[in-house]
Motif scaffolding. Structure first.
Motif, mmCIF file in Angstrom:
data_model
loop_
_atom_site.group_PDB
_atom_site.id
_atom_site.type_symbol
_atom_site.label_atom_id
_atom_site.label_comp_id
_atom_site.label_asym_id
_atom_site.label_seq_id
_atom_site.Cartn_x
_atom_site.Cartn_y
_atom_site.Cartn_z
ATOM 1 N N ILE A 250 43.729 99.490 12.832
ATOM 2 C CA ILE A 250 44.132 100.682 12.006
ATOM 3 C C ILE A 250 45.324 100.484 11.288
ATOM 4 O O ILE A 250 46.477 99.917 11.715
ATOM 5 C CB ILE A 250 44.207 101.994 13.169
ATOM 6 C CG1 ILE A 250 42.987 102.159 13.892
ATOM 7 C CG2 ILE A 250 44.956 102.988 12.494
ATOM 8 C CD1 ILE A 250 43.009 103.046 14.872
ATOM 9 N N PRO A 251 45.399 100.568 9.925
ATOM 10 C CA PRO A 251 46.877 100.495 9.301
ATOM 11 C C PRO A 251 47.727 101.540 9.649
ATOM 12 O O PRO A 251 47.357 102.723 10.126
ATOM 13 C CB PRO A 251 46.225 100.793 7.741
ATOM 14 C CG PRO A 251 45.085 101.453 7.910
ATOM 15 C CD PRO A 251 44.390 101.261 9.224
ATOM 16 N N VAL A 252 48.957 101.160 9.985
ATOM 17 C CA VAL A 252 50.116 101.822 10.222
ATOM 18 C C VAL A 252 51.168 101.870 8.932
ATOM 19 O O VAL A 252 51.423 100.569 8.591
ATOM 20 C CB VAL A 252 50.908 101.292 11.526
ATOM 21 C CG1 VAL A 252 51.946 102.135 11.833
ATOM 22 C CG2 VAL A 252 49.729 101.359 12.557
ATOM 23 N N CYS A 253 51.580 102.886 8.599
ATOM 24 C CA CYS A 253 52.748 102.715 7.488
ATOM 25 C C CYS A 253 53.961 102.412 7.981
ATOM 26 O O CYS A 253 54.603 102.994 9.235
ATOM 27 C CB CYS A 253 52.710 104.379 7.116
ATOM 28 S SG CYS A 253 54.078 104.724 5.830
#
Length: 259
Positions: A250-253
């Motif tokens: 999951i992409p995390v900022c």
């Protein structure tokens, strides 16, 4: 002749399962058995760990043939292994309650509702698994999980560990024969069982698993491919591209330097 050594692979996976849980406070494994070869193989491997194993049959308006295959496989393993128990939980009514709470346009989206079936099953596995101190054991093969992303995010993709994620579908079938998976499952066309009818994986994907294995490993001259091989390669590449969101973390900022 295949160089795949089913006995060696099976022993390695069984050992891996036992080592994985050795130092964590769990009792064993829980598997959703669908009537397909992948879940049958995982169930058979888990049974051989000698740890506590629960096998779930979770029909939701299921095709009768799928339900019967799943139940027969569960019965075979519970009869053979004292550490294995089976459980049937009919989720049809629960699913229908869920449907009734949704806007009509959501119910009309067949893919959204098919994926919701998988997510309801995942929720059931985690509820029963947690109550029994068991890990939810995945059943996705290498083509599905890392090739074309042919699984439901947070559905059958929502698991604690996956013992067959490095096996191609053809290798799963070889292992299934070695583990004496029932003949009805070995003969059945692979299906995800999310539609309530007899459609199989090839119907949905547009290519067989043998063809997809070719595409996954292809690294040659495209000009030498047949028209069908080019078509399969296009199917594989399209699915691999659009389903990257399932296969990557999951992409995390990243707020480094901002906060």
């Amino acid at each position: 002749m295949s160089s795949f050594n089913s006995n060696k692979v099976a022993s390695h996976i069984i050992d891996w399962l036992n080592v994985y849980i050795k130092d964590i406070p769990v009792n064993g494994f829980i598997v959703g058995v669908s009537g397909g070869v992948d879940s049958a193989v995982v169930a058979s491997l888990c049974a051989r760990t000698n740890k506590k194993v629960i096998l779930l049959n979770m029909p939701i308006r299921q095709a009768q043939s799928e339900f019967n295959r799943a139940q027969k496989q569960i019965d075979e393993l519970t009869d053979k292994f004292d550490n294995v128990s089976g459980l049937k939980i009919d989720l049809t009514q629960s699913f229908e309650c869920f449907e009734s709470a949704l806007p009509e346009y959501v119910n009309d989206n067949q893919l959204a509702m098919a994926n919701s079936r998988a997510r309801l099953r995942m929720t059931t596995l985690y509820a029963i698994g947690q109550a029994n101190g068991l890990l939810i054991t995945g059943t996705g093969n290498k083509i599905e999980d890392f090739g074309i992303g042919f699984f439901t995010k947070y559905g059958d993709g929502g698991v604690d560990l996956n013992p067959i994620g490095d096996l191609l579908k053809s290798e799963v079938f070889e292992l299934a024969s070695h583990l004496e998976v029932i003949d009805e499952i070995l003969a059945a066309k692979p299906t995800d069982g999310l539609w309530g009818d007899e459609r199989n994986d090839e119907d949905q994907i547009g290519a067989s698993y043998d063809e997809l294995e070719f595409a996954m490993s292809f690294n040659g001259d495209r000009s030498e491919l047949s028209e069908r091989q080019m078509e399969v390669l296009s199917i594989y590449e399209k699915l691999n591209s659009i389903n990257q969101h399932k296969m990557k973390p999951i992409p995390v900022c990243n707020l480094k330097g901002i906060k």
